[in-house]
Design a protein around this motif. Structure first.
Motif, PDB file in Angstrom:
ATOM      1  N   UNK A  44       0.856  -1.185   0.000  1.00  0.00           N
ATOM      2  CA  UNK A  44       0.000   0.000   0.000  1.00  0.00           C
ATOM      3  C   UNK A  44       0.890   1.232   0.000  1.00  0.00           C
ATOM      4  N   UNK A  45       0.683   2.094  -0.981  1.00  0.00           N
ATOM      5  CA  UNK A  45       1.468   3.323  -1.094  1.00  0.00           C
ATOM      6  C   UNK A  45       0.846   4.436  -0.262  1.00  0.00           C
ATOM      7  N   UNK A  46       1.580   5.529  -0.093  1.00  0.00           N
ATOM      8  CA  UNK A  46       1.036   6.674   0.634  1.00  0.00           C
ATOM      9  C   UNK A  46      -0.149   7.264  -0.128  1.00  0.00           C
ATOM     10  N   UNK A  47      -0.125   7.208  -1.448  1.00  0.00           N
ATOM     11  CA  UNK A  47      -1.257   7.682  -2.248  1.00  0.00           C
ATOM     12  C   UNK A  47      -2.491   6.808  -2.001  1.00  0.00           C
ATOM     13  N   UNK A  48      -2.289   5.485  -1.889  1.00  0.00           N
ATOM     14  CA  UNK A  48      -3.405   4.585  -1.561  1.00  0.00           C
ATOM     15  C   UNK A  48      -4.004   4.953  -0.205  1.00  0.00           C
ATOM     16  N   UNK A  49      -3.134   5.203   0.773  1.00  0.00           N
ATOM     17  CA  UNK A  49      -3.609   5.546   2.119  1.00  0.00           C
ATOM     18  C   UNK A  49      -4.392   6.854   2.119  1.00  0.00           C
ATOM     19  N   UNK A  50      -3.913   7.841   1.357  1.00  0.00           N
ATOM     20  CA  UNK A  50      -4.618   9.123   1.271  1.00  0.00           C
ATOM     21  C   UNK A  50      -6.001   8.925   0.652  1.00  0.00           C
ATOM     22  N   UNK A  51      -6.077   8.135  -0.404  1.00  0.00           N
ATOM     23  CA  UNK A  51      -7.349   7.859  -1.056  1.00  0.00           C
ATOM     24  C   UNK A  51      -8.311   7.171  -0.090  1.00  0.00           C
ATOM     25  N   UNK A  52      -7.817   6.177   0.625  1.00  0.00           N
ATOM     26  CA  UNK A  52      -8.660   5.449   1.572  1.00  0.00           C
ATOM     27  C   UNK A  52      -9.149   6.377   2.676  1.00  0.00           C
ATOM     28  N   UNK A  53      -8.288   7.271   3.130  1.00  0.00           N
ATOM     29  CA  UNK A  53      -8.678   8.216   4.178  1.00  0.00           C
ATOM     30  C   UNK A  53      -9.777   9.153   3.686  1.00  0.00           C
ATOM     31  N   UNK A  54      -9.629   9.665   2.463  1.00  0.00           N
ATOM     32  CA  UNK A  54     -10.644  10.552   1.892  1.00  0.00           C
ATOM     33  C   UNK A  54     -11.966   9.827   1.714  1.00  0.00           C
ATOM     34  N   UNK A  55     -11.907   8.600   1.224  1.00  0.00           N
ATOM     35  CA  UNK A  55     -13.120   7.808   1.031  1.00  0.00           C
ATOM     36  C   UNK A  55     -13.798   7.517   2.369  1.00  0.00           C
ATOM     37  N   UNK A  58     -13.601   9.356   5.090  1.00  0.00           N
ATOM     38  CA  UNK A  58     -14.187  10.592   5.604  1.00  0.00           C
ATOM     39  C   UNK A  58     -15.491  10.931   4.895  1.00  0.00           C
ATOM     40  N   UNK A  59     -15.587  10.583   3.604  1.00  0.00           N
ATOM     41  CA  UNK A  59     -16.801  10.838   2.835  1.00  0.00           C
ATOM     42  C   UNK A  59     -17.866   9.784   3.121  1.00  0.00           C
ATOM     43  N   UNK A  60     -17.465   8.719   3.778  1.00  0.00           N
ATOM     44  CA  UNK A  60     -18.410   7.638   4.055  1.00  0.00           C
ATOM     45  C   UNK A  60     -18.569   6.704   2.872  1.00  0.00           C
ATOM     46  N   UNK A  61     -17.692   6.833   1.908  1.00  0.00           N
ATOM     47  CA  UNK A  61     -17.762   5.986   0.717  1.00  0.00           C
ATOM     48  C   UNK A  61     -17.161   4.623   0.950  1.00  0.00           C
ATOM     49  N   UNK A  62     -17.449   3.769   0.047  1.00  0.00           N
ATOM     50  CA  UNK A  62     -16.905   2.413   0.112  1.00  0.00           C
ATOM     51  C   UNK A  62     -15.579   2.347  -0.625  1.00  0.00           C
ATOM     52  N   UNK A  63     -14.650   1.607  -0.072  1.00  0.00           N
ATOM     53  CA  UNK A  63     -13.366   1.412  -0.741  1.00  0.00           C
ATOM     54  C   UNK A  63     -13.456   0.312  -1.779  1.00  0.00           C
ATOM     55  N   UNK A  64     -14.513  -0.456  -1.723  1.00  0.00           N
ATOM     56  CA  UNK A  64     -14.696  -1.576  -2.646  1.00  0.00           C
ATOM     57  C   UNK A  64     -15.753  -1.219  -3.664  1.00  0.00           C
ATOM     58  N   UNK A  65     -15.454  -1.373  -4.904  1.00  0.00           N
ATOM     59  CA  UNK A  65     -16.406  -1.039  -5.972  1.00  0.00           C
ATOM     60  C   UNK A  65     -17.240  -2.227  -6.336  1.00  0.00           C
TER      61      UNK A  65
END
Length: 89
Positions: free
Chosen positions: A69-80, A82-89
């Protein structure tokens, strides 16, 4: 019965890995890396030196980093998250 050249190569691998290996707490990964290098070294038809051993260490770790997991992946997961979105499509 072991072959003296293979024993020498194995010792060179151990010496090089002791010098460059910095991953703590993962003797299993270190052992897998050693086996990977040893397989490459024993089938290599040229001189096996520290530079070549380090190249094989990088190759081995590169194959394992594809799932990291890259730092960019972690940032994306954190934003998702916070938005209450799902990380799984």
């Amino acid at each position: 019965m072991s072959h003296p050249v293979n024993e020498k190569i194995s010792m060179q691998i151990i010496d090089t890995m002791e010098y460059v290996w910095t991953i703590e707490g993962r003797p299993d990964l270190e052992n897998d890396c050693f086996k990977y290098i040893e397989e490459n070294a024993f089938s290599h038809e040229g001189i096996v030196d520290s530079e070549l051993i380090m190249k094989w260490i990088i190759e081995f770790l590169s194959t394992h980093c594809g799932q990291a997991i890259s730092s960019q992946d972690l940032e994306f997961m954190s934003k998702e998250n916070k938005k209450g979105g799902s990380l799984w499509h």
